[in-house]
Design an enzyme around this catalytic site. Structure first.
Site, short mmCIF file in Angstrom:
data_model
loop_
_atom_site.label_atom_id
_atom_site.label_comp_id
_atom_site.label_asym_id
_atom_site.label_seq_id
_atom_site.Cartn_x
_atom_site.Cartn_y
_atom_site.Cartn_z
N HIS A 13 -56.71 52.62 -20.60
CA HIS A 13 -58.00 52.21 -20.02
C HIS A 13 -57.88 52.23 -18.50
CE1 HIS A 13 -61.97 50.47 -20.91
NE2 HIS A 13 -61.82 49.77 -19.82
N THR A 47 -62.84 55.63 -19.20
CA THR A 47 -62.77 54.22 -18.84
C THR A 47 -64.05 53.77 -18.14
OG1 THR A 47 -60.37 54.43 -18.52
CG2 THR A 47 -61.46 52.51 -17.51
N GLU A 48 -64.70 52.75 -18.70
CA GLU A 48 -65.91 52.18 -18.11
C GLU A 48 -66.99 53.22 -17.84
OE1 GLU A 48 -66.06 48.89 -17.99
OE2 GLU A 48 -63.96 48.72 -18.61
N LEU A 49 -67.01 54.27 -18.68
CA LEU A 49 -67.99 55.36 -18.57
C LEU A 49 -67.95 56.08 -17.23
CD1 LEU A 49 -71.19 54.10 -20.46
CD2 LEU A 49 -69.09 55.10 -21.36
N TRP A 109 -70.45 52.41 -15.61
CA TRP A 109 -71.43 51.44 -16.11
C TRP A 109 -71.18 50.04 -15.52
CZ3 TRP A 109 -70.63 50.46 -22.13
CH2 TRP A 109 -69.42 49.83 -22.36
#
Length: 430
Positions: free
Chosen positions: A109, A145-147, A299
């Site tokens: 991630h 990771t986190e869009l 995001w």
């Protein structure tokens, strides 16, 4: 017919223990076993186990009409194996229904996609391998990771063989366009992009239990009304959120589990929507336009960029200090060092160093185990200092060993020393 794509992110980092300057060079124990174990068990009790049980009942009851998708980071899977095997078993039970799609991401991630192409590919391949070995499913779609997304990242992911990827339906990217369509990545290719409908997603993920919200309380009937007001020509409503929304971020007494339980029945009885997996959406709907994203989006936070992790000098210094080691890491063959290298890349470590104020700052504080971002930075850099020393020592030892072995082999090749005459101890080294 329009569709709903439900996607949940599952991630837990290996949090660091308090690591002081005087530990540098003396202790290689970086991670807080007690904290990591207790957090996994707490979230398992509040979210993973009850939510998985509820989803299993829904998936089996609707026999394929209801579908969900997950991405589960490698660090989360490692912790499930270590601290909560019953959680891993419950996810495997969900996947065995054949109504769950698993997505690929970076194993740790991490922010590798904006740091190193080689490290990015390595982590994605490792994650794909982990998903297949754990669940028997080979991911077709990618979520970073986190869009995190831009045109260059999309190009790299397409080269890895994925059908498409998910990202944020950021207003500054879409302008007048809607997130409720499939798009084609820029430059024009067969690589599709699914965009999060952040308003309808965040109504569940962030605002559900907010009593100051004008729409509180949110009922399933009201939510279906909002869906039905969308233009009929819209293809797919992408509801992307943290899985911890259910029971952890929105507590059980808020009614969040009841909302999830009742949603499919109301969708089927009061709307024309169907549920769909990301790969099915990419296959079923023709992209309506090319999506050009030259600047990186995500995001996270109001800005929906990289500022959640790289928005101040503390974060940038820690990030640069970590990834300057990547050339040395490529020469390393010590599995414990390589494991720690991955765990230290988790985006959470940089997230804790954020100095943002207002609403964004409150969210960062909620997730951080540190009293302040400055302590998060100091603790991380102490760990990284020891890690760098440890890595350098390993490479020096390895270089000496390789040089020694090469010298002995050369002597044997030159017939200055026959294998039969080499002492036993030296033959063992060879």
């Amino acid at each position: 017919m329009s569709a709903i794509c439900f996607y949940f992110q599952v991630h837990q980092p290996f949090r660091l223990r308090p690591y002081r300057f005087f530990d540098v060079g003396r202790s290689h124990n970086y991670f807080d076993e007690d904290m990591n174990s207790s957090i996994i068990k707490k979230v398992a009790e509040k979210c993973y186990l009850p939510a998985n049980e509820l989803l299993y009942d829904l998936l089996t009851h609707y026999k394929g009409d209801f579908k969900v998708s997950f991405s589960i980071s490698g660090t989360a899977l490692d912790q499930f194996e270590k601290y909560a095997p019953e959680v891993l078993a419950s996810f495997q039970k969900l996947v065995d229904t054949s109504h769950v799609e698993l997505l690929a991401e970076t194993y740790a991630h991490s922010l590798a996609s904006v740091a190193s192409k080689k490290e990015f590919r390595t982590q994605v391949r490792q994650h794909v391998k982990k998903i297949y070995s754990t669940f028997g499913q080979h991911p077709k779609v990618f979520r970073n990771t986190e869009l995190i997304y831009n045109d260059a990242i999309a190009h790299q992911v397409a080269e890895m063989g994925f059908k498409g990827m998910l990202t944020e339906g950021a207003d500054r990217v879409l302008a007048y366009k809607s997130p409720n369509y499939v798009y084609r990545a820029h430059p024009a290719s067969d690589f599709g992009v699914l965009l999060k409908n952040y308003k309808l997603s965040d109504d569940i993920a962030f605002r559900f239990s907010d009593q100051s919200w004008s729409q509180w309380p949110l009922s399933v009937d009201k939510y279906i009304q909002w869906l039905n007001r969308l233009p009929k020509q819209h293809q797919v409503v992408n509801l992307f959120m943290d899985y911890e929304t259910f029971g952890e971020h929105q507590w059980a007494d808020s009614g969040i589990f009841r909302f999830l339980q009742e949603l499919p029945a109301h969708v089927f009885s009061s709307s024309d929507y169907a549920f769909i997996h990301p790969s099915e959406a990419l296959e079923s709907f023709e992209p309506i336009d090319i999506l050009s994203v030259p600047e990186t989006i995500s995001w996270a936070d109001e800005a929906r960029d990289l500022s959640a992790w790289l928005g101040n000098n503390l974060q940038k210094d820690a990030f640069d200090s970590l990834y300057k080691l990547r050339k040395k890491i490529r020469k390393c063959d010590d599995q414990e060092i390589l494991r720690d290298w991955q765990y230290l890349q988790a985006s959470d470590h940089f997230y804790y160093m954020s100095t943002k104020d207002f609403a964004d700052g409150q969210v960062h504080k909620y997730f951080s185990p540190y009293p302040s971002p400055y302590l998060a930075f100091i603790n991380y850099m102490n760990v990284l200092s020891d890690f760098e020393i440890r890595l350098s020592r390993h490479l020096q030892t390895r270089a000496r060993s390789i040089k020694h072995n090469q010298l002995i082999k050369k002597l044997i090749r030159d017939e200055r020393l026959s294998t039969e005459k080499v002492p036993v101890k030296i033959r063992e080294v060879i």
